[in-house]
Enzyme design. Structure first.
Site, mmCIF file in Angstrom:
data_model
loop_
_atom_site.group_PDB
_atom_site.id
_atom_site.type_symbol
_atom_site.label_atom_id
_atom_site.label_comp_id
_atom_site.label_asym_id
_atom_site.label_seq_id
_atom_site.Cartn_x
_atom_site.Cartn_y
_atom_site.Cartn_z
ATOM 1 N N ILE A 14 0.843 -1.199 0.000
ATOM 2 C CA ILE A 14 0.000 0.000 0.000
ATOM 3 C C ILE A 14 0.879 1.250 0.000
ATOM 4 O O ILE A 14 0.593 2.226 -0.700
ATOM 5 C CB ILE A 14 -0.922 -0.010 1.241
ATOM 6 C CG1 ILE A 14 -1.916 -1.169 1.161
ATOM 7 C CG2 ILE A 14 -1.661 1.316 1.381
ATOM 8 C CD1 ILE A 14 -2.719 -1.401 2.448
ATOM 9 N N ALA A 83 3.775 2.442 7.711
ATOM 10 C CA ALA A 83 4.527 1.216 8.034
ATOM 11 C C ALA A 83 3.778 0.394 9.072
ATOM 12 O O ALA A 83 3.262 0.936 10.056
ATOM 13 C CB ALA A 83 5.917 1.566 8.547
ATOM 14 N N ILE A 85 3.326 -3.970 10.680
ATOM 15 C CA ILE A 85 3.603 -5.410 10.616
ATOM 16 C C ILE A 85 2.537 -6.165 11.405
ATOM 17 O O ILE A 85 1.810 -5.561 12.206
ATOM 18 C CB ILE A 85 4.990 -5.762 11.211
ATOM 19 C CG1 ILE A 85 5.096 -5.277 12.679
ATOM 20 C CG2 ILE A 85 6.126 -5.214 10.364
ATOM 21 C CD1 ILE A 85 6.280 -5.837 13.439
ATOM 22 N N GLN A 144 -5.158 -11.376 16.759
ATOM 23 C CA GLN A 144 -4.525 -10.076 16.538
ATOM 24 C C GLN A 144 -4.819 -9.087 17.668
ATOM 25 O O GLN A 144 -5.124 -7.915 17.407
ATOM 26 C CB GLN A 144 -4.991 -9.471 15.206
ATOM 27 C CG GLN A 144 -4.489 -10.226 13.979
ATOM 28 C CD GLN A 144 -4.636 -9.431 12.697
ATOM 29 O OE1 GLN A 144 -5.572 -8.653 12.546
ATOM 30 N NE2 GLN A 144 -3.717 -9.620 11.765
ATOM 31 N N TYR A 147 -2.155 -6.380 17.132
ATOM 32 C CA TYR A 147 -2.402 -5.549 15.939
ATOM 33 C C TYR A 147 -3.688 -4.728 16.093
ATOM 34 O O TYR A 147 -3.714 -3.530 15.780
ATOM 35 C CB TYR A 147 -2.480 -6.473 14.731
ATOM 36 C CG TYR A 147 -2.622 -5.809 13.383
ATOM 37 C CD1 TYR A 147 -1.517 -5.270 12.728
ATOM 38 C CD2 TYR A 147 -3.853 -5.758 12.736
ATOM 39 C CE1 TYR A 147 -1.649 -4.691 11.465
ATOM 40 C CE2 TYR A 147 -3.995 -5.192 11.482
ATOM 41 C CZ TYR A 147 -2.883 -4.659 10.847
ATOM 42 O OH TYR A 147 -3.022 -4.081 9.597
ATOM 43 N N PRO A 177 -8.161 0.658 6.043
ATOM 44 C CA PRO A 177 -8.411 -0.230 4.897
ATOM 45 C C PRO A 177 -8.991 -1.563 5.359
ATOM 46 O O PRO A 177 -8.705 -2.028 6.469
ATOM 47 C CB PRO A 177 -7.016 -0.454 4.299
ATOM 48 C CG PRO A 177 -6.113 0.555 4.929
ATOM 49 C CD PRO A 177 -6.728 0.856 6.267
ATOM 50 N N GLY A 178 -9.778 -2.162 4.486
ATOM 51 C CA GLY A 178 -10.162 -3.558 4.671
ATOM 52 C C GLY A 178 -9.042 -4.414 4.094
ATOM 53 O O GLY A 178 -7.867 -4.015 4.131
ATOM 54 N N TYR A 179 -9.380 -5.552 3.546
ATOM 55 C CA TYR A 179 -8.341 -6.461 3.038
ATOM 56 C C TYR A 179 -7.895 -6.008 1.640
ATOM 57 O O TYR A 179 -8.684 -5.973 0.706
ATOM 58 C CB TYR A 179 -8.853 -7.898 3.045
ATOM 59 C CG TYR A 179 -8.914 -8.425 4.467
ATOM 60 C CD1 TYR A 179 -7.834 -9.115 5.009
ATOM 61 C CD2 TYR A 179 -10.008 -8.160 5.283
ATOM 62 C CE1 TYR A 179 -7.855 -9.550 6.326
ATOM 63 C CE2 TYR A 179 -10.041 -8.590 6.599
ATOM 64 C CZ TYR A 179 -8.966 -9.288 7.112
ATOM 65 O OH TYR A 179 -8.991 -9.707 8.414
HETATM 66 P P1 NDP Z 1 3.682 -4.612 3.509
HETATM 67 O O1 NDP Z 1 4.122 -5.692 4.429
HETATM 68 O O2 NDP Z 1 3.457 -4.925 2.075
HETATM 69 O O3 NDP Z 1 4.739 -3.394 3.589
HETATM 70 C C1 NDP Z 1 5.120 -2.903 4.832
HETATM 71 C C2 NDP Z 1 6.073 -1.741 4.654
HETATM 72 O O4 NDP Z 1 6.426 -1.257 5.965
HETATM 73 C C3 NDP Z 1 7.382 -2.123 3.992
HETATM 74 O O5 NDP Z 1 7.853 -1.040 3.196
HETATM 75 C C4 NDP Z 1 8.320 -2.355 5.171
HETATM 76 O O6 NDP Z 1 9.702 -2.162 4.885
HETATM 77 C C5 NDP Z 1 7.839 -1.264 6.113
HETATM 78 N N1 NDP Z 1 8.216 -1.515 7.487
HETATM 79 C C6 NDP Z 1 7.927 -2.610 8.249
HETATM 80 N N2 NDP Z 1 8.468 -2.480 9.467
HETATM 81 C C7 NDP Z 1 9.106 -1.276 9.486
HETATM 82 C C8 NDP Z 1 9.856 -0.575 10.451
HETATM 83 N N3 NDP Z 1 10.049 -1.059 11.702
HETATM 84 N N4 NDP Z 1 10.393 0.622 10.110
HETATM 85 C C9 NDP Z 1 10.193 1.130 8.879
HETATM 86 N N5 NDP Z 1 9.474 0.532 7.924
HETATM 87 C C10 NDP Z 1 8.943 -0.665 8.222
HETATM 88 O O7 NDP Z 1 2.397 -3.984 4.175
HETATM 89 P P2 NDP Z 1 0.999 -3.517 3.525
HETATM 90 O O8 NDP Z 1 1.266 -2.660 2.354
HETATM 91 O O9 NDP Z 1 0.122 -4.689 3.379
HETATM 92 O O10 NDP Z 1 0.402 -2.627 4.716
HETATM 93 C C11 NDP Z 1 0.675 -1.240 4.835
HETATM 94 C C12 NDP Z 1 -0.098 -0.687 6.000
HETATM 95 O O11 NDP Z 1 -1.488 -0.885 5.781
HETATM 96 C C13 NDP Z 1 0.245 -1.360 7.335
HETATM 97 O O12 NDP Z 1 0.206 -0.399 8.370
HETATM 98 C C14 NDP Z 1 -0.889 -2.352 7.500
HETATM 99 O O13 NDP Z 1 -1.104 -2.653 8.855
HETATM 100 C C15 NDP Z 1 -2.033 -1.577 6.900
HETATM 101 N N6 NDP Z 1 -3.141 -2.408 6.460
HETATM 102 C C16 NDP Z 1 -2.943 -3.351 5.478
HETATM 103 C C17 NDP Z 1 -3.999 -4.106 5.031
HETATM 104 C C18 NDP Z 1 -3.849 -5.106 3.954
HETATM 105 O O14 NDP Z 1 -4.850 -5.750 3.647
HETATM 106 N N7 NDP Z 1 -2.686 -5.255 3.339
HETATM 107 C C19 NDP Z 1 -5.341 -3.950 5.604
HETATM 108 C C20 NDP Z 1 -5.440 -2.917 6.597
HETATM 109 C C21 NDP Z 1 -4.368 -2.191 7.007
HETATM 110 P P3 NDP Z 1 10.561 -3.382 4.245
HETATM 111 O O15 NDP Z 1 10.123 -3.466 2.819
HETATM 112 O O16 NDP Z 1 11.985 -2.943 4.392
HETATM 113 O O17 NDP Z 1 10.222 -4.614 5.034
#
Ligand code: NDP
Length: 241
Positions: A14, A83, A85, A144, A147, A177-179
């Site tokens: 995202i 960001a 996890i 979770q 989370y 966001p949802g999924y």
């Molecule tokens: P991804 O796992 O695809 O990407 C996560 C990003 O965060 C990466 O760029 C990663 O860096 C970075 N990151 C992780 N840990 C750290 C840290 N300690 N310091 C700096 N950067 C960090 O995640 P998504 O795109 O799926 O999710 C993005 C956001 O959206 C999150 O907050 C997630 O909780 C939220 N979200 C996602 C949903 C989904 O369906 N995907 C649904 C609802 C919310 P690196 O590449 O170096 O690991």
């Protein structure tokens, strides 16, 4: 003058879509990442957006990172705290480390990064802070507690800071966001993924670009009266009044 945006976790998923959408909308963009060098390098090569490596859960490394970004492209007008996890486990099996890692990355980061840009935004009487929460912070999700707590915490932070900054031209909003179709969601088994999709009224995952479009709106001048709010992008999976 061209506005400056930081997107944490802006090199993948995202966050990458948000970084690209802000660039397209005319911002100077800095994307941060943590450990995936390959993805960051490929992202920069593809988009021309510089990637900065630091742990958003650690205040001192964030301070150094924000200082470097400011020196490189200017004072920060837009902060997207994206960001995040997961470290899933039922609470009766969850380790203190799983709890702390999620709090560190998903919630401490929001304090760290916002704290480091808020004074400048207040002084310049303009700013946009956009926090990426989750549907699971709104409705809770089994496995979770960590989370869900972090993502619900973001919503309280957003409301409080929005009130603090209301007269300063700084808006603070959350997107839940949802999924969404990213590696985080694709990491679950195909059977679980199908069960998730079955529960979404739109019968599909969201696209990263659909979250990014909401960010671009909230960052704009047109969104000046929208603050302290949670905007859902979830295919009608969870509807709150
Ligand atoms: P991804 O796992 O695809 O990407 C996560 C990003 O965060 C990466 O760029 C990663 O860096 C970075 N990151 C992780 N840990 C750290 C840290 N300690 N310091 C700096 N950067 C960090 O995640 P998504 O795109 O799926 O999710 C993005 C956001 O959206 C999150 O907050 C997630 O909780 C939220 N979200 C996602 C949903 C989904 O369906 N995907 C649904 C609802 C919310 P690196 O590449 O170096 O690991």
């Amino acid at each position: 003058m061209t506005r400056v945006a930081i997107v944490t976790g802006g090199t993948r998923g995202i966050g990458a879509a948000i970084s690209e959408a802000l660039l397209e909308a005319g911002y100077k963009v800095a994307a941060t990442y943590h450990g995936n060098e390959k993805a960051a390098q490929e992202f920069t090569k593809k988009t021309g957006i510089a990637a900065y490596k630091f742990d958003v859960g650690d205040y001192d490394t964030c301070a150094a990172g924000v200082a470097k970004i400011t020196a490189d492209i200017g004072a920060v007008d837009v902060l997207v705290n994206n960001a995040g996890i997961t470290r899933d486990a039922f609470l009766h099996k969850m380790t203190p480390q799983q709890w702390r890692e999620v709090m560190h990355c998903d919630l401490d980061s929001v304090f760290n990064m916002s704290r480091l840009v808020i004074e400048g935004m207040r002084e310049r009487c303009f700013g946009r802070i956009i926090n990426i929460s989750s549907i699971n912070g709104q409705e809770g999700q089994v496995g979770q507690t960590n989370y869900s707590a972090a993502k619900a915490g973001i919503l309280g932070f957003t409301r409080a800071l929005a009130k603090e900054c209301a007269t300063k031209g700084v808006t603070v909003n959350a997107i839940a966001p949802g999924y969404i179709d990213t590696e985080m969601v694709r990491a679950v088994s195909p059977e679980v993924l199908q069960k998730i999709i079955d529960k979404i009224p739109l019968k599909r995952l969201g696209k990263p670009e659909e979250v990014a479009a909401m960010v671009v709106f909230l960052a704009s001048n047109q969104a000046a009266f929208a603050t302290g709010a949670t905007f859902t992008v979830n295919g009608a999976q969870y509807i709150s009044s």
